[in-house]
Design an enzyme around this catalytic site. Structure first.
Site, PDB file in Angstrom:
ATOM      1  N   GLU A  76       0.840  -1.204   0.000  1.00 28.10           N
ATOM      2  CA  GLU A  76       0.000   0.000   0.000  1.00 28.10           C
ATOM      3  C   GLU A  76       0.875   1.254   0.000  1.00 28.10           C
ATOM      4  O   GLU A  76       2.040   1.210   0.405  1.00 28.10           O
ATOM      5  CB  GLU A  76      -0.872  -0.040   1.276  1.00 28.10           C
ATOM      6  CG  GLU A  76      -1.824   1.129   1.421  1.00 28.10           C
ATOM      7  CD  GLU A  76      -2.855   0.920   2.529  1.00 28.10           C
ATOM      8  OE1 GLU A  76      -2.737  -0.057   3.295  1.00 28.10           O
ATOM      9  OE2 GLU A  76      -3.787   1.741   2.610  1.00 28.10           O
ATOM     10  N   ASN A 107     -12.284  -1.490  -0.751  1.00 30.96           N
ATOM     11  CA  ASN A 107     -11.544  -2.099   0.362  1.00 30.96           C
ATOM     12  C   ASN A 107     -12.207  -1.715   1.678  1.00 30.96           C
ATOM     13  O   ASN A 107     -12.542  -0.549   1.892  1.00 30.96           O
ATOM     14  CB  ASN A 107     -10.102  -1.577   0.374  1.00 30.96           C
ATOM     15  CG  ASN A 107      -9.369  -1.948   1.665  1.00 30.96           C
ATOM     16  OD1 ASN A 107      -8.980  -3.099   1.852  1.00 30.96           O
ATOM     17  ND2 ASN A 107      -9.200  -0.981   2.562  1.00 30.96           N
ATOM     18  N   GLU A 108     -12.408  -2.687   2.533  1.00 33.41           N
ATOM     19  CA  GLU A 108     -12.975  -2.434   3.865  1.00 33.41           C
ATOM     20  C   GLU A 108     -14.124  -1.424   3.777  1.00 33.41           C
ATOM     21  O   GLU A 108     -14.142  -0.408   4.483  1.00 33.41           O
ATOM     22  CB  GLU A 108     -11.887  -1.994   4.861  1.00 33.41           C
ATOM     23  CG  GLU A 108     -10.864  -3.096   5.080  1.00 33.41           C
ATOM     24  CD  GLU A 108      -9.957  -2.928   6.303  1.00 33.41           C
ATOM     25  OE1 GLU A 108      -9.986  -1.878   6.956  1.00 33.41           O
ATOM     26  OE2 GLU A 108      -9.226  -3.898   6.605  1.00 33.41           O
ATOM     27  N   TYR A 157      -6.263  -9.677  11.235  1.00 30.26           N
ATOM     28  CA  TYR A 157      -4.904  -9.434  11.737  1.00 30.26           C
ATOM     29  C   TYR A 157      -4.683 -10.149  13.065  1.00 30.26           C
ATOM     30  O   TYR A 157      -5.604 -10.257  13.880  1.00 30.26           O
ATOM     31  CB  TYR A 157      -4.685  -7.924  11.926  1.00 30.26           C
ATOM     32  CG  TYR A 157      -4.472  -7.199  10.603  1.00 30.26           C
ATOM     33  CD1 TYR A 157      -3.220  -7.174  10.010  1.00 30.26           C
ATOM     34  CD2 TYR A 157      -5.526  -6.566   9.947  1.00 30.26           C
ATOM     35  CE1 TYR A 157      -3.003  -6.522   8.800  1.00 30.26           C
ATOM     36  CE2 TYR A 157      -5.324  -5.922   8.734  1.00 30.26           C
ATOM     37  CZ  TYR A 157      -4.053  -5.901   8.168  1.00 30.26           C
ATOM     38  OH  TYR A 157      -3.840  -5.265   6.968  1.00 30.26           O
ATOM     39  N   GLU A 162      -5.779  -9.375   3.365  1.00 29.33           N
ATOM     40  CA  GLU A 162      -4.972  -8.733   4.410  1.00 29.33           C
ATOM     41  C   GLU A 162      -4.893  -9.680   5.591  1.00 29.33           C
ATOM     42  O   GLU A 162      -5.917 -10.006   6.199  1.00 29.33           O
ATOM     43  CB  GLU A 162      -5.571  -7.386   4.824  1.00 29.33           C
ATOM     44  CG  GLU A 162      -5.447  -6.335   3.733  1.00 29.33           C
ATOM     45  CD  GLU A 162      -5.833  -4.931   4.186  1.00 29.33           C
ATOM     46  OE1 GLU A 162      -5.715  -4.624   5.384  1.00 29.33           O
ATOM     47  OE2 GLU A 162      -6.253  -4.148   3.304  1.00 29.33           O
ATOM     48  N   GLN A 200       2.302  -6.288   5.260  1.00 29.23           N
ATOM     49  CA  GLN A 200       2.489  -5.900   3.876  1.00 29.23           C
ATOM     50  C   GLN A 200       3.917  -6.233   3.474  1.00 29.23           C
ATOM     51  O   GLN A 200       4.767  -6.393   4.351  1.00 29.23           O
ATOM     52  CB  GLN A 200       2.210  -4.414   3.701  1.00 29.23           C
ATOM     53  CG  GLN A 200       0.812  -3.984   4.116  1.00 29.23           C
ATOM     54  CD  GLN A 200       0.466  -2.562   3.705  1.00 29.23           C
ATOM     55  OE1 GLN A 200       1.223  -1.842   3.072  1.00 29.23           O
ATOM     56  NE2 GLN A 200      -0.736  -2.129   4.118  1.00 29.23           N
TER      57      GLN A 200
HETATM   58  O1  AHR Z   1      -2.736  -2.836   6.257  1.00 26.92           O
HETATM   59  C1  AHR Z   1      -3.049  -1.647   6.936  1.00 26.92           C
HETATM   60  C2  AHR Z   1      -4.508  -1.306   6.862  1.00 26.92           C
HETATM   61  O2  AHR Z   1      -5.248  -2.258   7.552  1.00 26.92           O
HETATM   62  C3  AHR Z   1      -5.138  -1.281   5.500  1.00 26.92           C
HETATM   63  O3  AHR Z   1      -4.943  -0.093   4.831  1.00 26.92           O
HETATM   64  C4  AHR Z   1      -6.593  -1.476   5.790  1.00 26.92           C
HETATM   65  O4  AHR Z   1      -7.283  -2.090   4.751  1.00 26.92           O
HETATM   66  C5  AHR Z   1      -6.578  -2.284   7.068  1.00 26.92           C
HETATM   67  O5  AHR Z   1      -7.430  -1.775   8.022  1.00 26.92           O
END
Ligand code: AHR
Length: 502
Positions: free
Chosen positions: A25, A178-179, A249, A305, A354
Site C-alpha cells: 500500500e 476495500n474495507e 490481523y 490482508e 504488507q
Molecule cells: O494494512 C493496513 C490497513 O489495515 C489497511 O490499509 C486497511 O485495509 C486495514 O485496516
C-alpha cells in the site's frame, strides 16, 4: 507422541499459488523507499524500482501483488498517477501519517514492478488492483479497467499509448473497494452489496481479458456481512463475484496497546499463537455460509490482508506502521499457510500485509540496505506448495498450556507436486519441548526424506541490518524413515518443511 497421517492418493484440489500473494500500500515506506527509489537514486534500480528487492521477491516466486491499498485505495484517483511525473497532482495521504503523496508511483510504475517480478517461463506475478468505491465513481473504475486492458482504439487505450505503453497489461484481479464496512465508506452490507453490483457491472472484459472481481468481504468474524453479500451476489442464476475478501490481523493485545514486536514474554507468544490459529475457525465459518449460496465453491475466499500487527517500532512515525519481525512472526506465517493450504477448496488467494516496511513485512529497508525477515524465509520454504495438489492431513497433537486452556503444539499441511514429490510442512509452537511426531503417509514406503528448518535460540530473535542472518533457513536432519513410517523430532518453536520421495 503426536501423530500426522497423510493420504497420498486423496488429493483432488490444487493449492492455489495465489495463497502466497502480497499486499503493498501507499503507506509509510512500503512503496516509497521500499520498492520505489526513483530513477535518479544512487540505490541500484531499474526504471526507479529497487533491484535488490526485486531479486529477493523473485526468489520466493511472488504470484501476485495487491495495490494501491488498503484504506488508501478508497481515496486514490488513478488518473492523478499517470502521465509525466512532474505534472502529476499531489494529494494528502490522510490515513497514513497525513503525508503528501506526489503520485510518482502510479499505474505504469506498479505494472512495471509486476513485470519485473515475473520470471520468464514461470507464471507471471499478477497485478491485483483495488478500485476506489468509497470516494470514486463507477466511471473512474470502469475507465481504469479499460486503460489497463483494452487492446484497440478507445479514449482510455489511446491515453495509455500516449503515456508510453502500447500493449495492454491484461490485469485480471480487481478489488471492488476495500474495507467498505470501515475506512472504505462505513457502509452497511446491504448498501455495499448494491454498490458492488453497480461498480462490478462496468468492470468490463476486453478482448481475452477475464476480469476476476473481488468483493469487499467481512472483517474477521462479521458473519452477517458474508451472509448478506452472498445472498445479494450469488445464487442459482450464477455468481456476480469471483472472490470475497476477508481481513484478519493477529494482534496479541488491545488495539490501543498491541504489544512490542520484539520485546514480549511467553504469555504474549502463546496469545499470538492462539490468535493465529483462529484463522481456521474464521475460514470454516465463513465457508459454511458461502456453501449455502455457492455450493459448487465457484467464489473463492481472498484473504487479502493478514498478518501480525504490533506497536510501531519506538521512535518511528506512528502513521507508518513499521514493525520488526521475529521468530514469532515465522510461526504465525507457518500456521497461516498450513491453514490456507488445508482450506484449498475455498481459499483462492491470500496477501500478507504488507510486503516491505509495514506490519508483517518480508523485507525491511533502510536507505540502500535491505534485510530479509523470518517471515520471508517461511515464504521461501513454503513455495513448494504453490499449485501442488493438496493432500488431506490428519493431526493428533499434544497440547501446550495457555492460562486455563490449551493449544495444539503442532500444525501441518501437505501437498504433492507434478514430479510426485510430497512436501509436508509442520509448525511447533511449544517454547520448551521438542515434539516427536509419528508421520504416516498411508501406503507409501518412503525412499528418501530431506528437510529444512526455521528456528532460533530465543523466541524474540530477529534479523537486523547489522546482523541479517540471525533467523534463516537451515538443513533439517531429524526426520528418520522407520519402516513404513517416519519419525520426526520437531524442535521447540520451529517451522519445518520435509520433502519425501516414495
Ligand atoms: O494494512 C493496513 C490497513 O489495515 C489497511 O490499509 C486497511 O485495509 C486495514 O485496516
Amino acid at each position: 507422541m503426536n501423530r500426522v497421517v497423510i493420504n497420498p492418493n486423496g488429493g483432488n484440489k490444487k493449492i492455489s499459488r495465489h495463497i502466497y500473494g502480497h499486499f503493498s500500500e501507499h503507506l509509510g515506506r512500503c512503496i516509497y523507499g521500499g520498492f520505489w527509489v526513483g530513477e535518479d537514486s544512487p540505490i541500484p534500480n531499474v526504471r526507479g524500482i529497487r533491484k535488490d528487492v526485486v531479486a529477493a521477491l523473485k526468489k520466493i516466486k511472488v504470484p501476485n501483488l495487491r495495490w494501491p491499498g488498503g484504506c488508501f485505495a478508497d481515496e486514490y484517483h488513478w488518473k492523478d498517477g499517470i502521465g509525466p511525473r512532474a505534472e502529476r497532482p499531489k494529494m494528502v495521504n490522510t490515513h497514513w501519517g497525513g503525508v503528501t503523496e506526489d503520485n510518482s508511483f502510479g499505474t505504469h510504475e506498479f505494472l512495471d514492478l509486476c513485470e519485473q517480478l515475473s520470471e520468464p517461463g514461470l507464471p507471471r506475478c499478477e497485478p491485483y488492483i483495488c478500485g476506489n468505491v468509497g470516494s470514486g465513481t463507477v466511471q473512474e473504475l470502469s475507465q481504469w479497467v479499460e486503460y489497463c486492458n483494452f487492446d484497440g482504439i478507445s479514449p482510455m487505450a489511446d491515453l495509455r499509448k500516449k503515456n508510453g505503453r502500447d500493449a495492454p497489461w491484461d490485469v485480471r484481479f480487481w478489488g471492488i473497494g476495500n474495507e467498505s464496512w470501515g475506512c472504505g465508506g462505513n457502509m452497511t452490507p446491504e448498501f455495499y452489496a448494491d454498490n458492488y453490483r453497480r461498480y462490478a457491472t462496468y468492470a468490463r472484459n476486453y478482448g481475452k481479458s477475464n476480469v476476476f472481481k473481488i468483493a469487499c468481504g467481512p472483517n474477521d468474524s462479521n458473519y452477517e456481512w458474508t451472509r448478506v453479500l452472498m445472498e445479494k451476489t450469488c445464487g442459482e442464476r450464477g455468481n456476480l463475484i469471483d472472490g470475497l475478501s476477508l481481513h484478519y490481523y493477529t494482534v496479541p493485545g488491545e488495539w490501543s496497546h498491541k504489544g512490542s514486536a520484539t520485546e514480549f514474554g511467553e504469555g504474549e507468544w502463546l496469545i499470538t499463537m492462539r490468535k493465529a490459529y483462529f484463522m481456521d475457525e474464521l475460514l470454516r465459518k465463513h465457508s459454511e455460509i458461502m456453501d449455502k449460496y455457492d455450493p459448487k465453491k465457484k467464489a473463492g475466499i481472498v484473504v487479502d490482508e493478514w498478518g501480525t500487527w504490533f506497536d510501531v517500532e519506538p521512535g518511528t512515525n506512528p502513521g507508518f506502521l513499521y514493525q520488526q519481525n521475529s521468530l514469532r512472526d515465522a510461526l504465525v506465517a507457518g500456521i497461516h499457510f498450513n491453514i490456507f493450504n488445508n482450506h484449498a477448496e475455498r481459499v483462492f488467494m491470500a496477501n500478507i500485509a504488507q510486503t516491505i516496511n509495514v506490519l508483517q513485512s518480508i523485507v525491511l529497508t533502510e536507505g540502500g540496505r535491505m534485510v530479509l525477515t523470518p517471515t520471508y524465509h517461511v515464504f521461501d520454504m513454503y513455495k513448494v506448495h504453490q499449485d501442488a495438489v493438496k493432500l488431506p492431513v490428519f493431526v493428533e497433537s499434544d497440547d501446550v498450556r495457555l492460562g486455563f486452556g490449551t493449544l495444539p503444539a503442532i500444525s501441518a499441511s501437505a501437498s504433492i507436486d507434478d514430479d510426485d514429490r510430497i512436501h509436508v510442512s509442520l509448525t511447533n509452537i511449544d517454547l520448551k519441548n521438542d515434539q516427536k511426531i509419528s508421520l504416516d503417509i498411508r501406503g507409501l514406503s518412503a525412499k528418501s526424506v530431506s528437510g529444512s528448518i526455521i528456528t532460533s535460540a530465543a523466541m524474540q530473535d530477529h534479523n537486523t541490518f547489522d546482523k541479517p542472518d540471525v533467523v534463516g533457513i537451515a538443513k533439517f536432519n531429524d526426520a528418520v524413515i522407520s519402516g513404513s513410517k517416519l519419525t520426526v523430532t520437531l524442535p521447540a518453536k520451529s517451522v519445518v518443511t520435509l520433502e519425501i520421495a516414495g
